[in-house]
Scaffold this motif. Structure first.
Motif, mmCIF file in Angstrom:
data_model
loop_
_atom_site.group_PDB
_atom_site.id
_atom_site.type_symbol
_atom_site.label_atom_id
_atom_site.label_comp_id
_atom_site.label_asym_id
_atom_site.label_seq_id
_atom_site.Cartn_x
_atom_site.Cartn_y
_atom_site.Cartn_z
ATOM 1 N N CYS A 143 1.062 -1.456 -0.074
ATOM 2 C CA CYS A 143 0.239 0.131 0.059
ATOM 3 C C CYS A 143 0.605 1.496 0.360
ATOM 4 N N LEU A 144 1.084 1.800 -1.233
ATOM 5 C CA LEU A 144 1.456 3.034 -1.054
ATOM 6 C C LEU A 144 1.011 4.109 -0.802
ATOM 7 N N SER A 145 1.282 4.416 0.727
ATOM 8 C CA SER A 145 0.231 5.755 1.650
ATOM 9 C C SER A 145 -0.151 6.713 0.685
ATOM 10 N N GLY A 146 1.528 7.166 0.457
ATOM 11 C CA GLY A 146 1.792 8.995 -0.112
ATOM 12 C C GLY A 146 3.290 9.379 -0.812
ATOM 13 N N HIS A 147 3.522 10.645 -0.999
ATOM 14 C CA HIS A 147 3.806 10.681 -1.923
ATOM 15 C C HIS A 147 5.384 11.447 -1.080
ATOM 16 N N GLY A 148 6.925 11.671 -1.716
ATOM 17 C CA GLY A 148 7.248 12.371 -0.486
ATOM 18 C C GLY A 148 8.004 13.477 -1.315
ATOM 19 N N TYR A 149 7.389 13.701 -2.420
ATOM 20 C CA TYR A 149 7.337 15.363 -2.079
ATOM 21 C C TYR A 149 7.988 16.371 -1.505
ATOM 22 N N LEU A 150 6.942 16.131 -0.840
ATOM 23 C CA LEU A 150 7.403 17.292 0.563
ATOM 24 C C LEU A 150 8.438 16.869 1.525
ATOM 25 N N ASP A 151 9.016 15.618 1.154
ATOM 26 C CA ASP A 151 9.825 15.297 2.211
ATOM 27 C C ASP A 151 11.473 14.462 2.029
ATOM 28 N N LEU A 152 11.595 15.582 0.679
ATOM 29 C CA LEU A 152 12.497 15.424 0.036
ATOM 30 C C LEU A 152 14.211 15.799 1.238
ATOM 31 N N GLN A 153 13.629 17.488 2.127
ATOM 32 C CA GLN A 153 14.824 17.445 3.439
ATOM 33 C C GLN A 153 15.361 16.400 4.313
ATOM 34 N N GLY A 154 14.003 15.888 4.065
ATOM 35 C CA GLY A 154 14.205 14.479 5.136
ATOM 36 C C GLY A 154 15.432 13.535 4.169
ATOM 37 N N TYR A 155 14.619 13.260 3.578
ATOM 38 C CA TYR A 155 15.498 12.175 1.899
ATOM 39 C C TYR A 155 17.375 13.094 2.322
ATOM 40 N N ASN A 185 17.986 18.477 -4.603
ATOM 41 C CA ASN A 185 17.831 17.054 -3.627
ATOM 42 C C ASN A 185 17.590 15.207 -4.914
ATOM 43 N N LEU A 186 16.810 16.305 -5.727
ATOM 44 C CA LEU A 186 15.263 15.131 -5.954
ATOM 45 C C LEU A 186 15.933 14.112 -7.183
#
Lengths: 437, 437
Positions: free
Chosen positions: A418-430, B184-185
């Motif tokens: 289950c791909l629950s959400g996208h990560g576009y707003l988590d790029l700083q975390g990545y 970053n992406l």
């Protein structure tokens, strides 16, 4: 995996809008055991509707306490206005992860259900819509909620915009400070967004008095939200995950997945999802755990918030101020403040009672994962599938990868994420975790 | 718009992966006029393949200069490896904008084509994939490109990851500094990302000597990319928009839209898209401009970069250093440095020759829009459709809104928007312009 089989197989399983489920699955009725009741927050007796009618929209409360048809009916009709909005973005697509399969060179097939493409970018809109609808039906003026990474607040802000409701969001301070973009997104939608712990409630002031630098938590945010509702009769609480009703609304995910796998001509052998409160995962596995297939259902949580893998099953409160009913669940303690990991949506001390019961009775297998490996799994998914997952969802991806690598000596299995959400707003975390400076 | 008609109408027009176009539409062959040839960058004669074989992958160069079958065939087969990847995410959905229609209370129907859900979050992947394929065919080791907001760089990084190519990206400094998340992406995908103007090329050093604080531009970035390719025989250039081949690859958008409108049982009366270099718009309108319907095709550009509405049609260079062929186009001059608006993808001095010719011959109508209104249109789209558009795409949305508000006395019209990308990485821009502090 033979390349020929893989190449010939369809990439995507798309249902028409006529195939959006017309009913939610009320799985509690079909479970082979009884769920322990919610207890009053302070008194030693089951919680009653009249104890909490100030807190929740009427219908949400009835679902939560399993009153009336919710105690007897397996299928609950989706209200027309909610269903017609579902058809504007659902059914979500089920995708065969051919790129990831090739990379892993495993004999298993991997699929993922794309809840990341929903309005707001996560599964949360599926229940936000229903909750806003019920609140509007009651004549509620303002919904109040808490949010971690902001997926829930964003989805609820969209739903409130659709139903003409006001919204106040207590956003966990760590996310409020580090994720200004989700905050802005909620404000674009007209929501009032408050950093939690805040000076606007006794609960917030209490935390700040002891820990002025508190990063906040979902438990604290919920306590602040509840206090605001308690003091304002026109306000009601909305919950993204820590409720049975949210999990029930999310059964649209599992019901569609079931139909899509049937179209693909395969059964489900392994289902994986991430668990914060547990709603996306529970909705995803619901139609399977009471069915005859009995797939392996893996609930993926962070190693630093090991509620299901190391927590205790007992009655506990959902909020840090002990205002909610006491609920039977796996918990790390309602005063637990999770470490500031980057998966804000998973920073919660408990798991919703329905999921906790599934784990307790062996229908769901919890596993925990380290942050570094989780983010590397997300990066691999981006490179092989072209899809950037939310860090929360990357827990599920890592669980699927480990399962595929483990393999079996038998026939190829079908693993569904289950791909629950996208990560576009988590790029700083990545960037932080992967060291991309 | 009668609510009954609207409610009964389908929300989404979904094609199966079998319906992904097998051919790109080479519209130049079918135009009722001849396109002026590209000229050599310095000499007064048409550009030849041998002049630029160091710059482009062979097949891209042949398309660009209309050599061989590209001068004669209306339909160009999509290579199998490109097509099979298209089927992993295409056809993109066409959606009826019922929420926006209700808000506007217009008699027109509005649709949008969701290129924002593609890998990388924009239309760019449609051509990135083909360019990486052609480069890999040639044995190229490294692709080099420029990017503004980063949509193009992200898409190309995904495509390079798929074909095992290295990638170097000159990212316009304003975006590099203000949009660390796209940077970053790209780095998550393995690309080398360089702020432009940079110290790594003569072109960059030249700009910095005159203007140390230069925000950069796509023209400067392209000049740097070309210089790097010139100095490295294993490198080739990839272009996101300022090429005929990019526009041709993007015809998958228009071809699918045509099939989807046919399924919806309606014709196209108005088509709107945003224009940076012009590739998404040209690919979107291509099958319509040579057809019999002759819809109104509106190319939406920023008022502060008014290439089509106030520029001059003449031969000009695509890059600031005048190394590219001279191409016949609307231009503000190859030394024009656009103001630092938030729609990074539209900050370019020229428009691709194919689009320029469509405007010159009256087949496309350019209109320009103010930033403030554009961002308000994006906010309205978010609130009514649950979809956050890229600021670039919000230009198209505003154009559609104005057209629907203008109305006609006749029958309801069908207005179709090309939603070229999502705005999740543009929330700072939205917050700044909308004043969400």
């Amino acid at each position: 995996m033979t390349t020929a089989e893989q190449q010939a197989a369809p990439n995507r399983f798309v249902l028409s809008e006529d195939e959006v489920p017309t009913h939610w699955y009320n799985l509690v009725v079909d479970l082979p055991y009884d769920i322990e009741p919610h207890l009053h927050s302070k008194e030693d007796r089951p919680a009653l509707e009249e104890d909490y009618d100030w807190l929740w929209p009427t219908e949400c409360l009835r679902i939560e306490l399993l009153k009336g048809r919710y105690a007897t009916d397996s299928w609950i009709e989706v209200p027309e206005r909610v269903h017609s909005t579902y058809t504007r973005y659902r059914p979500s697509t089920l995708v065969r992860a051919k790129g990831l399969e090739q990379y892993l060179d495993s004999s298993d097939r991997i699929f993922y259900k794309r809840e990341d493409l929903n309005p707001g970018g996560s599964h949360k809109f599926n229940t936000a819509l229903a909750q806003a609808y019920y609140a509007a039906q009651d004549g509620v003026e303002t919904l109040v909620t808490d949010t971690g990474a902001g997926q829930w607040g964003t989805a609820l802000a969209l739903a409130c915009a659709a139903f003409g409701l006001k919204l106040k969001v207590f956003m966990v301070r760590k996310s409020f400070d580090e994720k200004p973009y989700r905050r802005n997104l909620m404000r674009m939608l007209g929501a009032e967004v408050i950093s939690s712990p805040s000076e606007t409630t006794d609960a917030g002031r209490g935390v700040l008095a002891n820990a002025p630098d508190s990063p906040g938590s979902l438990g604290i945010g919920m306590a602040e939200a509840i206090e605001l509702v308690r003091d304002n009769p026109s306000h009601r609480l909305a919950l993204g995950c820590m409720s049975y009703y949210a999990a029930m609304h999310q059964t649209v995910i599992g019901l569609e997945t079931q139909a899509q796998l049937a179209k693909a001509g395969v059964g489900a052998d392994v289902l994986v999802g991430c668990v914060g409160g547990g709603s996306n995962f529970t909705g995803f596995v619901a139609p399977f755990v009471t069915g005859s297939e009995k797939p392996l259902c893996i609930a993926a949580e962070p190693a630093t918030v090991p509620t299901l893998t190391k927590g205790e099953f007992r009655y506990d409160w959902a909020d840090s101020e002990r205002q909610t009913p006491r609920i039977p669940m796996y918990t790390l303690g309602s005063d637990f403040v999770p470490p500031p990991i980057h998966s804000g949506g998973l920073r919660y001390h408990g798991k919703t009672p329905i999921l906790s019961s599934l784990v307790k009775h062996g229908l769901v297998t919890p596993r925990s994962f380290d942050q570094q490996e989780v983010f590397e799994a997300g990066q691999l998914f981006l490179r092989t599938e072209g899809v950037l997952p939310a860090p929360e969802s990357s827990h599920a991806i890592l669980a699927a990868i480990e399962e595929a690598r483990r393999g079996t000596s038998g026939a190829p299995r079908n693993i569904v994420i289950c791909l629950s959400g996208h990560g576009y707003l988590d790029l700083q975390g990545y960037a932080d975790v992967l060291g991309l400076l």
